[in-house]
Design an enzyme around this catalytic site. Structure first.
Site, PDB file in Angstrom:
ATOM      1  N   LYS A 167       4.670 -11.787   0.451  1.00 55.29           N
ATOM      2  CA  LYS A 167       5.554 -11.569   1.671  1.00 55.29           C
ATOM      3  C   LYS A 167       5.783 -13.159   2.187  1.00 55.29           C
ATOM      4  CE  LYS A 167       5.702  -6.997   2.162  1.00 55.29           C
ATOM      5  NZ  LYS A 167       6.893  -6.342   2.423  1.00 55.29           N
ATOM      6  N   THR A 194       4.954  -8.675   7.007  1.00 53.24           N
ATOM      7  CA  THR A 194       3.441  -8.331   7.329  1.00 53.24           C
ATOM      8  C   THR A 194       2.559  -9.266   8.262  1.00 53.24           C
ATOM      9  OG1 THR A 194       1.101  -7.724   6.520  1.00 53.24           O
ATOM     10  CG2 THR A 194       2.390  -9.323   5.163  1.00 53.24           C
ATOM     11  N   HIS A 226      -0.247  -9.788   0.025  1.00 52.81           N
ATOM     12  CA  HIS A 226       0.151 -10.586   1.276  1.00 52.81           C
ATOM     13  C   HIS A 226       0.870 -11.976   0.669  1.00 52.81           C
ATOM     14  CE1 HIS A 226      -2.718  -7.852   3.152  1.00 52.81           C
ATOM     15  NE2 HIS A 226      -1.866  -7.847   4.105  1.00 52.81           N
ATOM     16  N   SER A 271      -4.307 -11.780   0.033  1.00 51.83           N
ATOM     17  CA  SER A 271      -4.463 -10.914  -1.286  1.00 51.83           C
ATOM     18  C   SER A 271      -2.705 -11.388  -1.963  1.00 51.83           C
ATOM     19  CB  SER A 271      -3.997  -9.368  -1.025  1.00 51.83           C
ATOM     20  OG  SER A 271      -2.871  -9.049  -0.652  1.00 51.83           O
TER      21      SER A 271
HETATM   22  P1  NAD Z   1       5.597   2.764   0.380  1.00 45.85           P
HETATM   23  O1  NAD Z   1       4.840   2.580  -1.095  1.00 45.85           O
HETATM   24  O2  NAD Z   1       5.070   4.261   0.686  1.00 45.85           O
HETATM   25  O3  NAD Z   1       7.095   2.758  -0.143  1.00 45.85           O
HETATM   26  C1  NAD Z   1       7.754   1.780  -0.671  1.00 45.85           C
HETATM   27  C2  NAD Z   1       8.915   2.458  -1.559  1.00 45.85           C
HETATM   28  O4  NAD Z   1       9.470   1.525  -2.071  1.00 45.85           O
HETATM   29  C3  NAD Z   1       8.453   3.482  -2.177  1.00 45.85           C
HETATM   30  O5  NAD Z   1       9.166   4.934  -2.208  1.00 45.85           O
HETATM   31  C4  NAD Z   1       8.790   2.854  -3.971  1.00 45.85           C
HETATM   32  O6  NAD Z   1       9.181   4.100  -4.752  1.00 45.85           O
HETATM   33  C5  NAD Z   1       9.744   2.099  -3.327  1.00 45.85           C
HETATM   34  N1  NAD Z   1      10.075   0.919  -4.010  1.00 45.85           N
HETATM   35  C6  NAD Z   1       9.061  -0.142  -4.429  1.00 45.85           C
HETATM   36  N2  NAD Z   1       9.530  -0.994  -5.230  1.00 45.85           N
HETATM   37  C7  NAD Z   1      11.027  -0.901  -5.870  1.00 45.85           C
HETATM   38  C8  NAD Z   1      11.857  -1.131  -6.425  1.00 45.85           C
HETATM   39  N3  NAD Z   1      11.728  -2.281  -7.245  1.00 45.85           N
HETATM   40  N4  NAD Z   1      13.154  -0.436  -6.343  1.00 45.85           N
HETATM   41  C9  NAD Z   1      13.390   0.554  -5.624  1.00 45.85           C
HETATM   42  N5  NAD Z   1      12.466   1.004  -4.887  1.00 45.85           N
HETATM   43  C10 NAD Z   1      11.207   0.414  -4.788  1.00 45.85           C
HETATM   44  O7  NAD Z   1       5.101   1.841   1.303  1.00 45.85           O
HETATM   45  P2  NAD Z   1       5.209   1.758   3.127  1.00 45.85           P
HETATM   46  O8  NAD Z   1       3.976   1.884   3.526  1.00 45.85           O
HETATM   47  O9  NAD Z   1       6.405   2.600   3.328  1.00 45.85           O
HETATM   48  O10 NAD Z   1       5.644   0.188   3.133  1.00 45.85           O
HETATM   49  C11 NAD Z   1       7.167   0.016   3.309  1.00 45.85           C
HETATM   50  C12 NAD Z   1       7.342  -1.418   3.603  1.00 45.85           C
HETATM   51  O11 NAD Z   1       6.529  -1.792   4.636  1.00 45.85           O
HETATM   52  C13 NAD Z   1       6.364  -2.572   2.635  1.00 45.85           C
HETATM   53  O12 NAD Z   1       7.337  -3.669   2.113  1.00 45.85           O
HETATM   54  C14 NAD Z   1       5.283  -2.888   3.184  1.00 45.85           C
HETATM   55  O13 NAD Z   1       4.847  -4.181   2.688  1.00 45.85           O
HETATM   56  C15 NAD Z   1       5.551  -2.949   4.646  1.00 45.85           C
HETATM   57  N6  NAD Z   1       4.636  -2.566   5.526  1.00 45.85           N
HETATM   58  C16 NAD Z   1       3.907  -1.477   5.398  1.00 45.85           C
HETATM   59  C17 NAD Z   1       2.654  -1.233   6.287  1.00 45.85           C
HETATM   60  C18 NAD Z   1       1.888  -0.054   6.091  1.00 45.85           C
HETATM   61  O14 NAD Z   1       0.881   0.105   6.796  1.00 45.85           O
HETATM   62  N7  NAD Z   1       2.354   1.043   5.227  1.00 45.85           N
HETATM   63  C19 NAD Z   1       2.434  -2.434   7.035  1.00 45.85           C
HETATM   64  C20 NAD Z   1       2.834  -3.362   7.280  1.00 45.85           C
HETATM   65  C21 NAD Z   1       4.146  -3.539   6.420  1.00 45.85           C
HETATM   66  N1  USQ Z   2     -11.180  -1.545   5.549  1.00 42.45           N
HETATM   67  C1  USQ Z   2     -12.447  -0.987   5.790  1.00 42.45           C
HETATM   68  N2  USQ Z   2     -12.772   0.175   5.202  1.00 42.45           N
HETATM   69  C2  USQ Z   2     -11.718   0.934   4.346  1.00 42.45           C
HETATM   70  C3  USQ Z   2     -10.624   0.340   4.043  1.00 42.45           C
HETATM   71  C4  USQ Z   2     -10.352  -1.118   4.648  1.00 42.45           C
HETATM   72  O1  USQ Z   2     -13.471  -1.642   6.379  1.00 42.45           O
HETATM   73  O2  USQ Z   2     -12.159   1.899   4.110  1.00 42.45           O
HETATM   74  C5  USQ Z   2     -10.979  -2.887   6.003  1.00 42.45           C
HETATM   75  C6  USQ Z   2     -10.507  -3.990   4.874  1.00 42.45           C
HETATM   76  O3  USQ Z   2     -11.428  -4.724   4.275  1.00 42.45           O
HETATM   77  C7  USQ Z   2      -9.602  -5.097   5.768  1.00 42.45           C
HETATM   78  C8  USQ Z   2      -9.012  -4.058   7.086  1.00 42.45           C
HETATM   79  O4  USQ Z   2      -9.917  -2.774   6.852  1.00 42.45           O
HETATM   80  O5  USQ Z   2     -10.379  -5.998   6.626  1.00 42.45           O
HETATM   81  C9  USQ Z   2      -7.589  -3.554   6.854  1.00 42.45           C
HETATM   82  O6  USQ Z   2      -7.372  -2.780   5.657  1.00 42.45           O
HETATM   83  P1  USQ Z   2      -6.223  -1.797   5.245  1.00 42.45           P
HETATM   84  O7  USQ Z   2      -6.343  -1.732   3.629  1.00 42.45           O
HETATM   85  O8  USQ Z   2      -6.326  -1.206   6.298  1.00 42.45           O
HETATM   86  O9  USQ Z   2      -4.759  -3.202   5.376  1.00 42.45           O
HETATM   87  P2  USQ Z   2      -4.145  -4.207   4.530  1.00 42.45           P
HETATM   88  O10 USQ Z   2      -5.016  -4.219   3.130  1.00 42.45           O
HETATM   89  O11 USQ Z   2      -4.088  -5.492   5.258  1.00 42.45           O
HETATM   90  O12 USQ Z   2      -2.919  -3.624   4.255  1.00 42.45           O
HETATM   91  C10 USQ Z   2      -2.050  -2.727   5.029  1.00 42.45           C
HETATM   92  C11 USQ Z   2      -0.954  -2.242   4.363  1.00 42.45           C
HETATM   93  C12 USQ Z   2       0.013  -3.576   4.179  1.00 42.45           C
HETATM   94  C13 USQ Z   2       0.402  -4.072   5.482  1.00 42.45           C
HETATM   95  C14 USQ Z   2      -0.835  -4.638   6.190  1.00 42.45           C
HETATM   96  C15 USQ Z   2      -0.588  -5.214   7.442  1.00 42.45           C
HETATM   97  O13 USQ Z   2      -1.225  -1.720   3.134  1.00 42.45           O
HETATM   98  O14 USQ Z   2       1.126  -3.105   3.470  1.00 42.45           O
HETATM   99  O15 USQ Z   2       1.083  -5.346   5.115  1.00 42.45           O
HETATM  100  O16 USQ Z   2      -1.743  -3.453   6.290  1.00 42.45           O
HETATM  101  S1  USQ Z   2      -1.810  -6.279   8.085  1.00 42.45           S
HETATM  102  O17 USQ Z   2      -3.002  -5.912   7.679  1.00 42.45           O
HETATM  103  O18 USQ Z   2      -1.427  -6.430   9.468  1.00 42.45           O
HETATM  104  O19 USQ Z   2      -1.570  -7.502   7.152  1.00 42.45           O
END
Ligand code: NAD
Ligand code: USQ
Length: 392
Positions: free
Chosen positions: A193, A145, A190, A187
């Protein structure tokens, strides 16, 4: 290539599994389906009506005549089965999405904090350990992330891709070294990671594992060309205060006429990427593995940065739905700048999708279509970063 997708039933994992299968890779999804159980825990299901994993896979077989295999196991707990699976499949690449990924969820209670650390760190540790035993030549592509770098004041400095030159001074001597960019997690989620990063550093150095860590920004959108092929292939759309991410939340709120929930001043600047680009980045990353013995390859997987308030105002201007400034439930800087290098994925061929490309309207349309599935009581974020001080 033979590719195992850990967490392939989730938001990024499902879209990636379909994309890699469509590109001709032999895909096996591994997932313990915990995310579906978390929907029940939170009382907030995906806005889009996602189908069971069995129905999803059946739909993909019927649509593309290409099977995707599925194995249900807990990557963090079922170590023997995981190692045996790696031994049996001998994957060329393993894509690791299987972690608890919501920052607000990770801050809900002591249980949620400990669950997030246990699940995420043990999952990554088990994958690496099993690779050494069963498939040491495979390439691990992990979703990290942008939040590992933190959102402090960088005074216009560009956040590099993982490493930075540093001068260390101690005992009158000076050393110039390249180190992992200093971590600054915002958090418990985070933070996990940043712990993953150390596990990667160690296993690449000690066992020569080939590892790519993709520091991804906030993913927005929901559909890709593959998830659009059949309604049974529809991807997740999280909108609730725990799992919904900011841009998708604002678009969904606009679609149902709910004020756009800006936390604090809205001066937080974050990095973004559309789900279509997420799947392309993974495809590009698995085609370009590091050599055995090379250091961990780190790429910043994002395409643009925006201030939260600017996004809210843009969507408000588009839809007429008002912006609502709310107390910030998080402990984060009121404002920050953010300049990010993303050269490696661009050089590998990524052509960024931008907010200006018209896909916000698509998200508004999808959210509007499924508005009846929204539970408005789940929209506002109720997870607090810092415990309120008890009244005297
Ligand atoms: P998600 O929660 O939708 O998907 C995660 C999947 O992993 C789920 O299907 C869950 O059932 C599975 N899982 C979790 N723990 C497990 C375990 N112990 N064994 C087997 N399966 C397990 O999340 P996502 O949004 O698809 O995110 C995927 C990855 O990408 C995460 O690692 C997240 O940190 C990273 N990421 C997501 C975002 C975002 O905005 N969604 C941004 C940056 C990074
Ligand atoms: N925020 C608002 N209003 C809302 C929701 C969020 O102002 O209704 C603000 C939060 O306070 C924060 C920012 O928007 O400052 C981003 O929040 P977010 O929930 O969109 O993102 P974050 O919590 O950082 O997490 C998400 C994904 C996580 C990924 C991360 C990438 O859930 O898995 O790792 O984005 S990053 O932010 O680049 O680290």
């Amino acid at each position: 290539m033979k590719v195992i997708i850990l967490g392939g039933d989730g938001f990024c994992g499902w879209a990636t599994s379909l994309h890699l299968s469509a590109e001709g890779h032999a895909v096996t999804i591994v997932d313990n389906l915990v995310r579906r159980r978390t929907d029940e825990e939170l009382g907030a299901v995906s806005l889009t009506p996602i189908r069971s994993i069995e129905e999803r896979l059946q739909a993909w077989r019927e649509t593309r005549n290409t099977p995707i295999d599925f194995v249900q196991l807990d990557v963090a707990k079922d170590y023997e089965q995981l190692e045996q699976l790696f031994r049996d499949i001998q994957p060329d690449a393993i894509v690791h999405f299987a972690e608890q990924r919501a920052a607000p969820y990770s801050m809900k209670s002591p249980w949620h904090k400990r669950y997030t650390v246990d699940n995420n760190v043990n999952a990554t540790s088990s994958v690496l350990c099993a690779m050494v035993e069963a498939c040491p030549d495979a390439h691990l592509v992990h979703l990290g992330t942008m939040g590992v770098y933190g959102y402090g004041k960088t005074k216009g400095m560009t956040i590099p891709e993982g490493y930075i030159d540093a001068t260390l001074r101690s005992g009158g001597a000076e050393a110039h070294v390249e180190i992992l960019y200093p971590v600054d997690p915002g958090s418990i989620y985070h933070m996990t990671k940043t712990l993953d990063q150390l596990l990667f550093l160690y296993y690449a150095k000690n066992d020569g594992l080939r590892i790519t860590d993709l520091h991804q920004g906030i993913v927005w959108g929901t559909s890709t060309p593959e998830t659009d092929l059949d309604e049974r292939l529809v991807n997740r759309f999280d909108y609730d205060g725990d799992y919904g991410t900011v841009l998708n939340r604002f678009l969904m709120q606009a679609a149902i006429g709910h004020p756009l929930t800006v936390h604090g001043s809205g001066g937080q600047t974050r990095a973004f990427i559309h789900i279509r680009d997420t799947v392309r980045c993974i495809a590009l990353a698995i085609q370009a593995p590091p050599e055995r013995g090379e250091r961990v390859r780190i790429m910043n997987q994002m395409t643009e940065t925006h201030r939260v308030l600017d996004l809210a105002q843009m969507i408000s201007g588009l839809t007429g739905v008002p912006v609502e400034m709310r107390d910030n439930p998080r402990k984060e800087m009121a404002e920050n700048d953010l300049v990010v290098a993303n050269d490696t994925l661009i050089k590998l061929g990524l052509e960024p999708t931008k907010l200006s490309d018209g896909l916000m309207e698509e998200v508004l349309h999808i959210a509007g279509k499924h508005r009846d599935r929204c539970d408005e009581s789940r929209i506002v974020c109720s997870s607090l970063w810092v415990k309120p001080i008890a009244a005297e």
